[in-house]
Each structure stands twice: as structure tokens, then as C-alpha cells.
Motif scaffolding. Structure first.
Motif, short mmCIF file in Angstrom:
data_model
loop_
_atom_site.label_atom_id
_atom_site.label_comp_id
_atom_site.label_asym_id
_atom_site.label_seq_id
_atom_site.Cartn_x
_atom_site.Cartn_y
_atom_site.Cartn_z
N MET A 1 -14.47 2.60 -10.95
CA MET A 1 -13.54 1.79 -10.20
C MET A 1 -12.51 2.71 -9.56
N GLU A 2 -12.42 2.68 -8.26
CA GLU A 2 -11.47 3.52 -7.53
C GLU A 2 -10.19 2.73 -7.33
N LEU A 3 -9.06 3.29 -7.74
CA LEU A 3 -7.80 2.57 -7.64
C LEU A 3 -7.37 2.29 -6.21
N THR A 4 -7.84 3.08 -5.26
CA THR A 4 -7.40 2.87 -3.89
C THR A 4 -8.23 1.82 -3.16
N GLU A 5 -9.35 1.40 -3.74
CA GLU A 5 -10.17 0.39 -3.09
C GLU A 5 -9.56 -0.99 -3.32
N CYS A 6 -9.58 -1.79 -2.29
CA CYS A 6 -9.07 -3.16 -2.41
C CYS A 6 -10.10 -4.12 -1.83
N ARG A 7 -10.06 -5.33 -2.28
CA ARG A 7 -10.86 -6.39 -1.70
C ARG A 7 -9.90 -7.38 -1.08
N ARG A 8 -10.27 -7.91 0.06
CA ARG A 8 -9.42 -8.89 0.72
C ARG A 8 -10.18 -10.21 0.80
N PHE A 9 -9.48 -11.26 0.57
CA PHE A 9 -10.04 -12.57 0.81
C PHE A 9 -8.88 -13.48 1.16
N GLY A 10 -9.15 -14.58 1.76
CA GLY A 10 -8.05 -15.41 2.21
C GLY A 10 -8.30 -16.88 1.97
N ASN A 11 -7.23 -17.64 2.15
CA ASN A 11 -7.35 -19.09 2.19
C ASN A 11 -6.62 -19.53 3.45
N SER A 12 -6.38 -20.79 3.63
CA SER A 12 -5.77 -21.25 4.87
C SER A 12 -4.33 -20.76 5.03
N ASN A 13 -3.68 -20.36 3.95
CA ASN A 13 -2.27 -19.98 4.02
C ASN A 13 -2.01 -18.49 4.02
N CYS A 14 -2.92 -17.68 3.54
CA CYS A 14 -2.62 -16.25 3.43
C CYS A 14 -3.89 -15.43 3.28
N GLY A 45 1.45 -2.68 -15.81
CA GLY A 45 1.66 -2.61 -17.25
C GLY A 45 0.65 -1.72 -17.94
N SER A 46 0.77 -1.62 -19.26
CA SER A 46 -0.03 -0.66 -20.03
C SER A 46 -1.53 -0.91 -19.94
N THR A 47 -1.95 -2.17 -19.76
CA THR A 47 -3.39 -2.43 -19.67
C THR A 47 -3.99 -1.92 -18.37
N SER A 48 -3.16 -1.56 -17.41
CA SER A 48 -3.65 -1.04 -16.13
C SER A 48 -3.67 0.48 -16.08
N ILE A 129 4.08 -0.66 -9.34
CA ILE A 129 2.80 -0.21 -8.79
C ILE A 129 2.80 1.32 -8.66
N LEU A 130 3.90 1.87 -8.14
CA LEU A 130 4.01 3.33 -8.03
C LEU A 130 3.97 3.98 -9.40
N PHE A 131 4.64 3.38 -10.38
CA PHE A 131 4.66 3.91 -11.74
C PHE A 131 3.25 3.90 -12.33
N ARG A 132 2.54 2.79 -12.18
CA ARG A 132 1.16 2.68 -12.66
C ARG A 132 0.27 3.73 -12.00
N ASP A 133 0.37 3.84 -10.68
CA ASP A 133 -0.48 4.79 -9.95
C ASP A 133 -0.17 6.23 -10.35
N PHE A 134 1.12 6.54 -10.53
CA PHE A 134 1.50 7.88 -10.96
C PHE A 134 0.90 8.20 -12.33
N LEU A 135 1.05 7.28 -13.28
CA LEU A 135 0.52 7.53 -14.62
C LEU A 135 -1.01 7.61 -14.63
N ASN A 136 -1.68 6.85 -13.77
CA ASN A 136 -3.14 6.96 -13.69
C ASN A 136 -3.57 8.28 -13.06
N GLN A 137 -2.76 8.83 -12.18
CA GLN A 137 -3.08 10.11 -11.56
C GLN A 137 -2.67 11.30 -12.44
#
Length: 166
Positions: A1-14, A45-48, A129-137
Motif C-alpha cells: 500500500m503506497e501512502l501517496t496513492e489516493c482513490r477518488r469517488f463522489g456523490n452528488s454533493n462532493c 493516529g497510531s493505527t495509521s 496528516i503531516l505527523f502521520r506521514d513523517f512518522l511513516n517515512q
């Protein structure tokens, strides 16, 4: 699982961005119809964080356009979906709405999930998010942080219950 990959999906509002590691978590416990003004969800959080010991609570941050869009009616719909609103924590920690998911009888914890609703792009969104990404790196920093918060790793794996007895 690559942390920089994202999936996008939408509904009528966003259109909502969810990190791959969080997709199953969000889909299982939170519907976009519960928070239609959400721009993105992130698992924090810690689980991430891969190199850390984790508590049995999953933290999710939901980024919304404006916090005032999270009306009492929205909170009521989340409560109806099984979330518990914590206005006492809203008062202690500004610029967020906080809810948690109480456990079912199969869990040995007082809550299984935290939901932090904050304005997307604000410090309350970016910082965890920055804290999580820093600790994962930087896994060595994650282990140091873990140690400082009181989680001491085992020196060797325990192979039997008898190894725990004095």
C-alpha cells in the motif's frame, strides 16, 4: 500500500479523497451520506503508523468545507448511525466536532473509533496528516515517539504463555 496513492469517488454533493489504507475503514463505519459536505477522509493516529504500537481505537479525520455546515441535524444523523457526540471534547479542543463509536460486546475497549470533523486545509486537518506521514517515512522516529509515550517494545518475541511467568 503506497501512502501517496489516493482513490477518488463522489456523490452528488462532493468528490471525496480517501487514502487506500482508510478506504475500508471509512466505508465500513461512515457513509458519505452521513457527512455529504466532506471533501476528504484520512486515517490518522497510531493505527495509521506502521512502526508504532497501536491502541485499539481507529482515528478518522473528516475534512469539511466549513465547520458550521456540520449542523445539529448532521450530528443527529451520525448519532442515529451509531456514533456518540462528545460536546465536552468539542469545547476543550477548538475548531472540531468530535464523535466516537462505542464498542459492541465483542470489544474490550470503551470506544473503537474516533471521528474528528475539521475544516479541510486548516491546521487541524494538516497537522495530524503531516505527523502521520513523517512518522511513516521515519520509522526510527516513530519508535522513539512510541517509547516516549510509554509503549516499550518487547526485546524478543514471546513464544508461549509460560515465557511470561517469573
Amino acid at each position: 500500500m503506497e501512502l501517496t496513492e489516493c482513490r477518488r469517488f463522489g456523490n452528488s454533493n462532493c468528490a471525496t479523497t480517501i487514502r487506500i489504507g482508510s478506504l475500508a475503514i471509512v466505508q465500513r463505519f461512515l457513509s458519505l451520506s452521513d457527512l455529504p459536505m466532506t471533501l476528504a477522509f484520512e486515517h490518522i493516529g497510531s493505527t495509521s503508523i506502521h512502526a508504532m504500537a497501536a491502541v485499539p481505537t481507529i482515528d478518522i479525520v473528516a475534512g469539511v468545507r466549513k465547520l458550521n455546515e456540520v449542523t445539529d441535524a448532521v450530528i443527529e444523523s451520525l448519532i442515529a448511525a451509531g456514533w456518540e457526540h462528545r460536546p465536552d471534547i468539542d469545547a476543550m479542543i477548538p475548531n472540531r466536532r468530535f464523535l466516537h463509536k462505542p464498542p459492541g460486546p465483542e470489544h474490550r475497549t470503551s470506544r473503537t473509533h474516533h471521528l474528528h470533523i475539521v475544516e479541510h486545509g486548516a491546521a487541524e486537518w494538516r497537522d495530524p496528516i503531516l505527523f502521520r506521514d513523517f512518522l511513516n517515512q521515519h520509522p526510527e522516529m516513530a519508535r522513539e515517539y512510541d517509547y516516549r509515550r510509554g509503549f516499550v517494545p518487547l526485546i524478543a518475541p514471546i513464544t508461549s504463555v509460560s515465557a511470561l511467568r517469573p
